[in-house]
Design a protein around this motif. Structure first.
Motif, PDB file in Angstrom:
ATOM      1  N   MET A  87       1.005  -1.216  -0.048  1.00 48.00           N
ATOM      2  CA  MET A  87      -0.140   0.059  -0.041  1.00 48.00           C
ATOM      3  C   MET A  87       0.984   1.077  -0.237  1.00 48.00           C
ATOM      4  O   MET A  87       1.863   1.288   0.836  1.00 48.00           O
ATOM      5  N   ARG A  88       0.756   2.264  -1.170  1.00 46.36           N
ATOM      6  CA  ARG A  88       1.390   3.304  -1.006  1.00 46.36           C
ATOM      7  C   ARG A  88       0.955   4.424   0.121  1.00 46.36           C
ATOM      8  O   ARG A  88      -0.154   4.467   0.394  1.00 46.36           O
ATOM      9  N   PRO A  89       1.865   5.137   0.475  1.00 46.95           N
ATOM     10  CA  PRO A  89       1.291   6.128   1.527  1.00 46.95           C
ATOM     11  C   PRO A  89       0.595   7.182   0.730  1.00 46.95           C
ATOM     12  O   PRO A  89       0.863   7.451  -0.323  1.00 46.95           O
ATOM     13  N   ARG A  90      -0.385   7.821   1.429  1.00 46.50           N
ATOM     14  CA  ARG A  90      -1.044   9.125   1.036  1.00 46.50           C
ATOM     15  C   ARG A  90      -0.132  10.198   0.361  1.00 46.50           C
ATOM     16  O   ARG A  90       0.552  10.779   1.516  1.00 46.50           O
ATOM     17  N   GLN A  91      -0.089  10.617  -0.755  1.00 44.58           N
ATOM     18  CA  GLN A  91       0.558  11.810  -1.222  1.00 44.58           C
ATOM     19  C   GLN A  91      -0.272  12.982  -0.574  1.00 44.58           C
ATOM     20  O   GLN A  91      -1.591  13.099  -0.422  1.00 44.58           O
ATOM     21  N   SER A  92       0.613  14.005  -0.298  1.00 43.29           N
ATOM     22  CA  SER A  92      -0.084  15.196   0.461  1.00 43.29           C
ATOM     23  C   SER A  92       0.405  16.522  -0.125  1.00 43.29           C
ATOM     24  O   SER A  92       1.179  17.222   0.050  1.00 43.29           O
ATOM     25  N   HIS A  93      -0.134  16.662  -1.438  1.00 41.46           N
ATOM     26  CA  HIS A  93       0.146  17.969  -2.100  1.00 41.46           C
ATOM     27  C   HIS A  93       1.617  18.267  -2.431  1.00 41.46           C
ATOM     28  O   HIS A  93       1.933  19.433  -2.421  1.00 41.46           O
ATOM     29  N   GLY A  94       2.535  17.198  -2.835  1.00 42.96           N
ATOM     30  CA  GLY A  94       3.774  17.560  -2.986  1.00 42.96           C
ATOM     31  C   GLY A  94       4.704  18.012  -1.557  1.00 42.96           C
ATOM     32  O   GLY A  94       5.891  18.304  -1.863  1.00 42.96           O
ATOM     33  N   ARG A  95       4.078  18.000  -0.601  1.00 44.27           N
ATOM     34  CA  ARG A  95       4.774  18.083   0.797  1.00 44.27           C
ATOM     35  C   ARG A  95       5.748  16.994   1.073  1.00 44.27           C
ATOM     36  O   ARG A  95       5.657  15.945   0.747  1.00 44.27           O
ATOM     37  N   ARG A  96       7.015  17.469   1.666  1.00 45.15           N
ATOM     38  CA  ARG A  96       8.003  16.357   1.860  1.00 45.15           C
ATOM     39  C   ARG A  96       8.180  16.503   3.360  1.00 45.15           C
ATOM     40  O   ARG A  96       8.090  17.646   3.903  1.00 45.15           O
ATOM     41  N   GLN A  97       9.034  15.516   3.859  1.00 47.91           N
ATOM     42  CA  GLN A  97       9.181  15.719   5.233  1.00 47.91           C
ATOM     43  C   GLN A  97      10.485  14.723   5.561  1.00 47.91           C
ATOM     44  O   GLN A  97      10.666  13.702   5.248  1.00 47.91           O
ATOM     45  N   THR A  98      11.192  15.214   6.398  1.00 54.83           N
ATOM     46  CA  THR A  98      12.591  14.534   6.717  1.00 54.83           C
ATOM     47  C   THR A  98      12.462  13.965   8.187  1.00 54.83           C
ATOM     48  O   THR A  98      11.961  14.670   9.183  1.00 54.83           O
ATOM     49  N   CYS A  99      12.790  12.580   8.235  1.00 55.47           N
ATOM     50  CA  CYS A  99      12.774  11.870   9.673  1.00 55.47           C
ATOM     51  C   CYS A  99      13.877  12.351  10.345  1.00 55.47           C
ATOM     52  O   CYS A  99      14.977  12.443   9.791  1.00 55.47           O
ATOM     53  N   GLY A 100      13.621  12.620  11.770  1.00 54.39           N
ATOM     54  CA  GLY A 100      14.723  13.206  12.618  1.00 54.39           C
ATOM     55  C   GLY A 100      15.755  12.243  12.971  1.00 54.39           C
ATOM     56  O   GLY A 100      16.708  12.730  13.446  1.00 54.39           O
ATOM     57  N   THR A 101      15.381  11.013  12.760  1.00 55.33           N
ATOM     58  CA  THR A 101      16.340  10.029  13.167  1.00 55.33           C
ATOM     59  C   THR A 101      17.343   9.651  12.299  1.00 55.33           C
ATOM     60  O   THR A 101      18.440   9.511  12.277  1.00 55.33           O
ATOM     61  N   CYS A 102      16.707   9.029  11.001  1.00 53.88           N
ATOM     62  CA  CYS A 102      17.660   8.512   9.920  1.00 53.88           C
ATOM     63  C   CYS A 102      18.064   9.690   8.846  1.00 53.88           C
ATOM     64  O   CYS A 102      18.823   9.517   8.195  1.00 53.88           O
ATOM     65  N   ARG A 103      17.199  10.684   8.888  1.00 53.34           N
ATOM     66  CA  ARG A 103      17.575  11.862   8.101  1.00 53.34           C
ATOM     67  C   ARG A 103      17.106  11.545   6.485  1.00 53.34           C
ATOM     68  O   ARG A 103      17.547  12.138   5.582  1.00 53.34           O
ATOM     69  N   LYS A 104      16.282  10.617   6.328  1.00 55.07           N
ATOM     70  CA  LYS A 104      15.643  10.149   5.063  1.00 55.07           C
ATOM     71  C   LYS A 104      14.516  11.237   4.769  1.00 55.07           C
ATOM     72  O   LYS A 104      13.670  11.699   5.533  1.00 55.07           O
ATOM     73  N   ARG A 105      14.686  11.760   3.566  1.00 51.43           N
ATOM     74  CA  ARG A 105      13.651  12.785   3.395  1.00 51.43           C
ATOM     75  C   ARG A 105      12.287  11.988   2.457  1.00 51.43           C
ATOM     76  O   ARG A 105      12.811  11.600   1.152  1.00 51.43           O
ATOM     77  N   TYR A 106      11.394  12.093   3.238  1.00 51.84           N
ATOM     78  CA  TYR A 106      10.019  11.281   2.583  1.00 51.84           C
ATOM     79  C   TYR A 106       9.372  12.059   1.479  1.00 51.84           C
ATOM     80  O   TYR A 106       9.254  13.364   1.656  1.00 51.84           O
ATOM     81  N   HIS A 107       8.617  11.449   0.587  1.00 50.85           N
ATOM     82  CA  HIS A 107       7.834  12.364  -0.427  1.00 50.85           C
ATOM     83  C   HIS A 107       6.452  12.583   0.063  1.00 50.85           C
ATOM     84  O   HIS A 107       5.749  12.728  -0.748  1.00 50.85           O
ATOM     85  N   PHE A 108       6.475  12.337   1.309  1.00 55.33           N
ATOM     86  CA  PHE A 108       5.085  12.580   2.050  1.00 55.33           C
ATOM     87  C   PHE A 108       5.121  12.852   3.319  1.00 55.33           C
ATOM     88  O   PHE A 108       6.431  13.007   3.813  1.00 55.33           O
TER      89      PHE A 108
END
Length: 56
Positions: A1-22
């Motif tokens: 199941m794909r995560p819900r897209q949120s109008h092009g917003r991205r967020q970075t995980c504070g622990t692993c520093r991966k930049r997610y496309h949602f």
């Protein structure tokens, strides 16, 4: 199941520093992979750029 897209917003995980496309779940302080070990689909994130620490 794909995560819900949120109008092009991205967020970075504070622990692993991966930049997610949602936007990450607001009830967690990190991505699911850091929170409970659920593997993240490599197509859903980009690794944060690494700062160069070269000697002068």
């Amino acid at each position: 199941m794909r995560p819900r897209q949120s109008h092009g917003r991205r967020q970075t995980c504070g622990t692993c520093r991966k930049r997610y496309h949602f936007v990450l779940p607001t009830s967690l302080t990190s991505c699911l992979e850091c929170h409970d070990g659920t593997p993240a689909d490599p197509a859903t994130y980009a690794l944060a750029p690494v700062a160069h620490q070269l000697a002068a």
